[in-house]
Scaffold this active site. Structure first.
Site, PDB file in Angstrom:
ATOM      1  N   GLN A 176      39.160  13.492  40.708  1.00  0.00           N
ATOM      2  CA  GLN A 176      40.300  14.398  40.790  1.00  0.00           C
ATOM      3  C   GLN A 176      40.050  15.731  40.060  1.00  0.00           C
ATOM      4  OE1 GLN A 176      44.066  13.275  38.934  1.00  0.00           O
ATOM      5  NE2 GLN A 176      44.914  13.144  40.981  1.00  0.00           N
ATOM      6  N   GLU A 213      37.515  50.622  40.400  1.00  0.00           N
ATOM      7  CA  GLU A 213      38.644  51.109  41.211  1.00  0.00           C
ATOM      8  C   GLU A 213      40.004  50.747  40.610  1.00  0.00           C
ATOM      9  OE1 GLU A 213      38.002  50.808  45.432  1.00  0.00           O
ATOM     10  OE2 GLU A 213      35.884  50.391  45.087  1.00  0.00           O
TER      11      GLU A 213
HETATM   12  C1  LIG Z   1      29.350  48.626  39.347  1.00  0.00           C
HETATM   13  C2  LIG Z   1      30.312  49.766  39.179  1.00  0.00           C
HETATM   14  C3  LIG Z   1      30.453  50.684  40.197  1.00  0.00           C
HETATM   15  C4  LIG Z   1      31.306  51.766  40.062  1.00  0.00           C
HETATM   16  N1  LIG Z   1      31.383  52.694  41.061  1.00  0.00           N
HETATM   17  C5  LIG Z   1      32.118  53.801  40.876  1.00  0.00           C
HETATM   18  C6  LIG Z   1      32.109  54.863  41.838  1.00  0.00           C
HETATM   19  O1  LIG Z   1      31.472  54.748  42.898  1.00  0.00           O
HETATM   20  N2  LIG Z   1      32.810  55.977  41.572  1.00  0.00           N
HETATM   21  C7  LIG Z   1      33.510  56.131  40.429  1.00  0.00           C
HETATM   22  O2  LIG Z   1      34.126  57.172  40.247  1.00  0.00           O
HETATM   23  N3  LIG Z   1      33.548  55.165  39.499  1.00  0.00           N
HETATM   24  C8  LIG Z   1      32.864  54.019  39.680  1.00  0.00           C
HETATM   25  N4  LIG Z   1      32.871  53.031  38.731  1.00  0.00           N
HETATM   26  C9  LIG Z   1      33.623  53.248  37.509  1.00  0.00           C
HETATM   27  C10 LIG Z   1      34.881  52.399  37.386  1.00  0.00           C
HETATM   28  O3  LIG Z   1      35.834  52.833  38.283  1.00  0.00           O
HETATM   29  C11 LIG Z   1      35.333  52.452  35.946  1.00  0.00           C
HETATM   30  O4  LIG Z   1      34.386  51.730  35.175  1.00  0.00           O
HETATM   31  C12 LIG Z   1      36.708  51.915  35.734  1.00  0.00           C
HETATM   32  O5  LIG Z   1      37.663  52.739  36.320  1.00  0.00           O
HETATM   33  C13 LIG Z   1      37.038  51.752  34.244  1.00  0.00           C
HETATM   34  O6  LIG Z   1      36.765  52.893  33.539  1.00  0.00           O
HETATM   35  P1  LIG Z   1      35.888  52.841  32.219  1.00  0.00           P
HETATM   36  O7  LIG Z   1      34.654  52.108  32.532  1.00  0.00           O
HETATM   37  O8  LIG Z   1      35.742  54.206  31.703  1.00  0.00           O
HETATM   38  O9  LIG Z   1      36.721  51.983  31.218  1.00  0.00           O
HETATM   39  P2  LIG Z   1      37.835  52.511  30.229  1.00  0.00           P
HETATM   40  O10 LIG Z   1      38.772  53.365  30.921  1.00  0.00           O
HETATM   41  O11 LIG Z   1      37.173  53.053  29.014  1.00  0.00           O
HETATM   42  O12 LIG Z   1      38.540  51.148  29.881  1.00  0.00           O
HETATM   43  C14 LIG Z   1      38.013  50.225  28.920  1.00  0.00           C
HETATM   44  C15 LIG Z   1      39.015  49.095  28.763  1.00  0.00           C
HETATM   45  O13 LIG Z   1      40.226  49.609  28.243  1.00  0.00           O
HETATM   46  C16 LIG Z   1      41.298  49.270  29.084  1.00  0.00           C
HETATM   47  N5  LIG Z   1      42.257  50.364  29.104  1.00  0.00           N
HETATM   48  C17 LIG Z   1      42.038  51.681  29.297  1.00  0.00           C
HETATM   49  N6  LIG Z   1      43.170  52.357  29.238  1.00  0.00           N
HETATM   50  C18 LIG Z   1      44.140  51.463  28.985  1.00  0.00           C
HETATM   51  C19 LIG Z   1      45.532  51.544  28.822  1.00  0.00           C
HETATM   52  N7  LIG Z   1      46.168  52.699  28.908  1.00  0.00           N
HETATM   53  N8  LIG Z   1      46.214  50.392  28.568  1.00  0.00           N
HETATM   54  C20 LIG Z   1      45.577  49.217  28.510  1.00  0.00           C
HETATM   55  N9  LIG Z   1      44.280  49.070  28.663  1.00  0.00           N
HETATM   56  C21 LIG Z   1      43.558  50.185  28.905  1.00  0.00           C
HETATM   57  C22 LIG Z   1      40.667  49.062  30.440  1.00  0.00           C
HETATM   58  O14 LIG Z   1      41.468  48.239  31.260  1.00  0.00           O
HETATM   59  C23 LIG Z   1      39.376  48.409  30.058  1.00  0.00           C
HETATM   60  O15 LIG Z   1      39.585  47.053  29.848  1.00  0.00           O
HETATM   61  C24 LIG Z   1      32.056  51.926  38.874  1.00  0.00           C
HETATM   62  C25 LIG Z   1      31.921  50.974  37.845  1.00  0.00           C
HETATM   63  C26 LIG Z   1      31.063  49.921  37.985  1.00  0.00           C
HETATM   64  C27 LIG Z   1      30.933  48.933  36.852  1.00  0.00           C
END
Ligand SMILES: Cc1cc2nc3c(=O)[nH]c(=O)nc-3n(C[C@H](O)[C@H](O)[C@H](O)COP(=O)(O)OP(=O)(O)OC[C@H]3O[C@@H](n4cnc5c(N)ncnc54)[C@H](O)[C@@H]3O)c2cc1C
Lengths: 264, 378
Positions: B278, B362
């Site tokens: 299960q 995204e």
């Molecule tokens: C494999 C891969 C492909 C990608 N491809 C693209 C692409 O083609 N084009 C593109 O533009 N981007 C791309 N990205 C980027 C992606 O969209 C970002 O990594 C994502 O939007 C998060 O942004 P960050 O990495 O700067 O994290 P951050 O914004 O720094 O966030 C870090 C953490 O803090 C949290 N956080 C941030 N703000 C808040 C808030 N106000 N309240 C609560 N929690 C919060 C987030 O949820 C996360 O857990 C890609 C990323 C990866 C890993």
């Protein structure tokens, strides 16, 4: 030039298959279906001939309503027209009845057909009779096991066929029926841009009424074939793993072959 | 859905599944191991028209709708989420052009993008900001007959394999989200520098990295749509992208379920197949439940999009739910595989590494929950 391709929808044998214990036929209820692989070869050749000679192509399938899917697939591959032969009265038809129905459909739909192509057999029932049977009923020559695209010249066809012992090249007058075995032509994948148009196409359905056939000649009533019994082929295969270097292994293989040959 | 649409979807799924089984599945593991971009696969997909299924026929697409788009992505992800992500990222860049660029710009690029002859990348994220996308630092300064772009973009999918880049840059630094515009940058622009590739945890067959724009001059015609509307365009394309993520998540769940089911039925412990226990059945049941829920949500979102309705809220829900469900399904599949699940020899650990990205890219799960909660509490 007008080409008819006969297409059958068959269970996908790459999955599990079940036999209905009562009818001893394949249980088709919940298996996924595909176009009979040899019919795919026939379709591929038809499309080559279409390109070469600007031929008009028509796919014909006899089966339940859901066999329509196979025909949509043919249209998406580039076949021009499709006909489904479907009627409750046809259920249970054996090859004798099936060839009667299909031959009649071809006569009605494409009376001036140049070539009828079909697979050498359907992988579900494995009879291999429908192609030759249709030829017989229509009074046309038939070449079976064709393995290359026919060469067409002056109203005649030269075809290469596979026999049990090798290859034969045969000339025959057209119209004719060719049953297709494995060819070297790989079927093309369907291009995405053909899918919408094919899905919106009209598929003509032919029935007992539109084919003007006698009911007693089709379906179970018109089918004398009965499957008596089914036996599993016993395969006594034994796997022997050989170890050692190349030379040793080669000697062992030779010894094994000798032993087997004696057994035979 | 009317009958031709049902036929279309069935025919499409069958066709792409067959193609994927023959042409992608044999390479899926290898591209994960090597991290190499699968050019051969991408070229074959382009030849088949898989890049433009939902683009109008006049641009060389197949003229189908959002159903077609998600079917292709789901089927791709069932075999290789990396390849699905490559297509998704291409679409992220393509849609702002398709929906908002003027005819002249579309004439220049749409056909080659819709047919997959050329690839494109979408550059919103920067080294300093991802979630806080309105805070981007990349600038575009308008001169007499051109713009000059400066800045850095990070995490672009397709960063070194693209011919075109859709770049978000500030045209009005004082205006926040209302000061962002989107631009088309061509690969051969001398001001565009392609940086290092990321060595990623999952999605290893996709091509991710950084680019730098250094006094990158682009003609005025390369502005996409209207100046300072870029943020709205970006959010709109991300809505479509989140729908794509939902489809990719479903593809991963389907695969996790298939693998887990087959393994559980053949692996025996304590004298019977583990499928009889299960505790194992419950993990499989959770996958089924989450798959059903994700599919239902996706179907809903797709129907709305096909009707031209706003999907922002619903697609956020879909993305949060299905991406978390995909990670859970993959983790549970590993659990069912036991020690074998922890090995690269078996396919389920890849599913888990790939799935995790879906909770980040995204719009992170946190950001989307904020979007949903804020809307509810408005
Ligand atoms: C494999 C891969 C492909 C990608 N491809 C693209 C692409 O083609 N084009 C593109 O533009 N981007 C791309 N990205 C980027 C992606 O969209 C970002 O990594 C994502 O939007 C998060 O942004 P960050 O990495 O700067 O994290 P951050 O914004 O720094 O966030 C870090 C953490 O803090 C949290 N956080 C941030 N703000 C808040 C808030 N106000 N309240 C609560 N929690 C919060 C987030 O949820 C996360 O857990 C890609 C990323 C990866 C890993």
């Amino acid at each position: 030039m007008k080409i008819v391709v006969l297409v059958k929808q068959v269970p996908d044998l790459s999955g599990d298959i079940k036999i209905d214990p009562k009818t001893k036929n394949l249980d088709r209820r919940d298996s996924s279906v595909v176009i009979n692989p040899y019919d795919l070869q026939a379709l591929t050749l038809a499309l080559q001939l279409k390109q070469q000679f600007n031929a008009e192509t028509c796919a014909i399938s006899m089966g339940p309503q859901k066999a329509e899917m196979a025909l949509y697939e043919c249209l998406a591959m580039g076949i021009d027209e499709a006909v489904l032969i479907s009627d409750r009265a046809f259920v249970g038809s054996d090859t004798l009845a099936t060839t009667l129905i299909i031959a009649q459909a071809i006569r009605k739909k494409i009376p001036d057909v140049t070539m009828i192509l079909c697979g050498k057999h359907a992988v579900d029932a494995e009879t291999g009779i429908v192609g030759p049977g249709v030829a017989e009923r229509m009074g046309l020559p038939c070449v079976s096991n064709v393995c290359e695209c026919p060469e067409i010249k002056n109203g005649k066809a030269r075809v290469r066929r596979q026999s049990d012992t090798g290859y034969q090249t045969v000339s025959c007058a057209l119209p004719a029926v060719f049953t297709i075995a494995e060819t070297s032509s790989e079927p093309n994948y369907i291009h995405m841009n053909n899918i919408k148009k094919a899905s919106n196409a009209h598929i003509e359905t032919m029935t007992l009424a539109s084919l003007q056939l006698e009911r007693s000649k089709v379906g179970i009533e018109g089918s004398p074939t009965v499957v008596g019994s089914l036996n599993l082929v016993e395969m006594n295969k034994e796997t022997v793993m050989l170890t050692g270097d190349q030379k040793e292994a080669a000697c062992r293989i030779a010894a094994l072959l000798q032993k087997t040959a004696k057994g035979v | 859905m009317n009958q031709p649409e049902c036929i279309q979807n069935e025919l499409l799924r069958k066709t792409v599944r067959q193609f994927i089984e023959n042409e992608i599945e044999p390479h899926a593991k290898e591209m994960d191991l090597t991290g190499e971009f699968p050019w051969q696969v991408i070229k074959k997909m382009a030849k088949l028209g898989m890049f433009g299924v939902a683009i109008d026929e006049s641009w060389g697409g197949a003229g189908m709708n959002a159903d077609a788009e998600v079917i292709v992505l789901e089927e791709l992800a069932r075999s290789s989420a990396s390849v699905a992500l490559t297509l998704d990222a291409h679409n992220l860049a393509l849609y702002p052009i398709y929906h908002h660029a003027d005819e002249a710009l579309k004439k220049r690029v749409m056909k080659s993008l819709a047919t997959g002859e050329k690839l494109c990348a979408f550059g919103l994220t920067e080294p300093g900001c991802g979630s806080d996308a309105a805070n981007i630092q990349c600038t575009a300064v308008k001169k007499q007959d051109h713009y000059v772009l400066n800045g850095q973009k990070a995490w672009l999918t397709n960063f070194s394999v693209s011919d075109y880049y859709v770049i978000a840059a500030k045209t009005d630094r004082s205006a926040g989200a209302r000061g962002v515009s989107l631009f088309l940058v061509e690969r051969d622009n001398p001001g565009l520098h392609i940086g290092q590739e990321e060595d990623k945890f999952g999605m290893r067959g996709s091509n991710t990295g950084e680019i730098t724009l250094e006094n990158c001059e682009i003609p005025l015609e390369n502005l996409i749509g209207i100046e300072n509307k870029g943020f709205a365009y970006a959010m709109e394309t991300l809505d479509i992208g989140r729908m794509a993520i939902g489809a990719i998540a479903i593809g991963i769940i389907v695969r996790a379920l298939e693998e887990a089911k087959a393994y559980a039925q053949q692996r025996a412990a304590f004298g019977k197949p583990i499928a009889k226990y299960q505790a194992v059945q419950f993990m499989i049941a959770d996958m089924e439940i989450n798959l059903f829920a994700s599919r239902t949500m996706l179907r809903n979102v797709v129907a709305k999009r096909n009707r031209g309705e706003n999907i922002t809220q619903d697609v956020a829900k879909l993305k949060v739910f299905s991406s978390e469900a995909a990670t859970k399904a993959a983790l549970d599949a590993i659990q069912i595989f036991g020690g074998n699940g922890y090995s690269k020899e078996y396919p389920v650990e890849r599913l888990m590494r790939d799935a995790k990205l879906l909770e980040i890219g995204e719009g992170t799960t946190q950001i989307l929950r904020m979007l949903i909660g804020a809307n509810t509490l408005r």
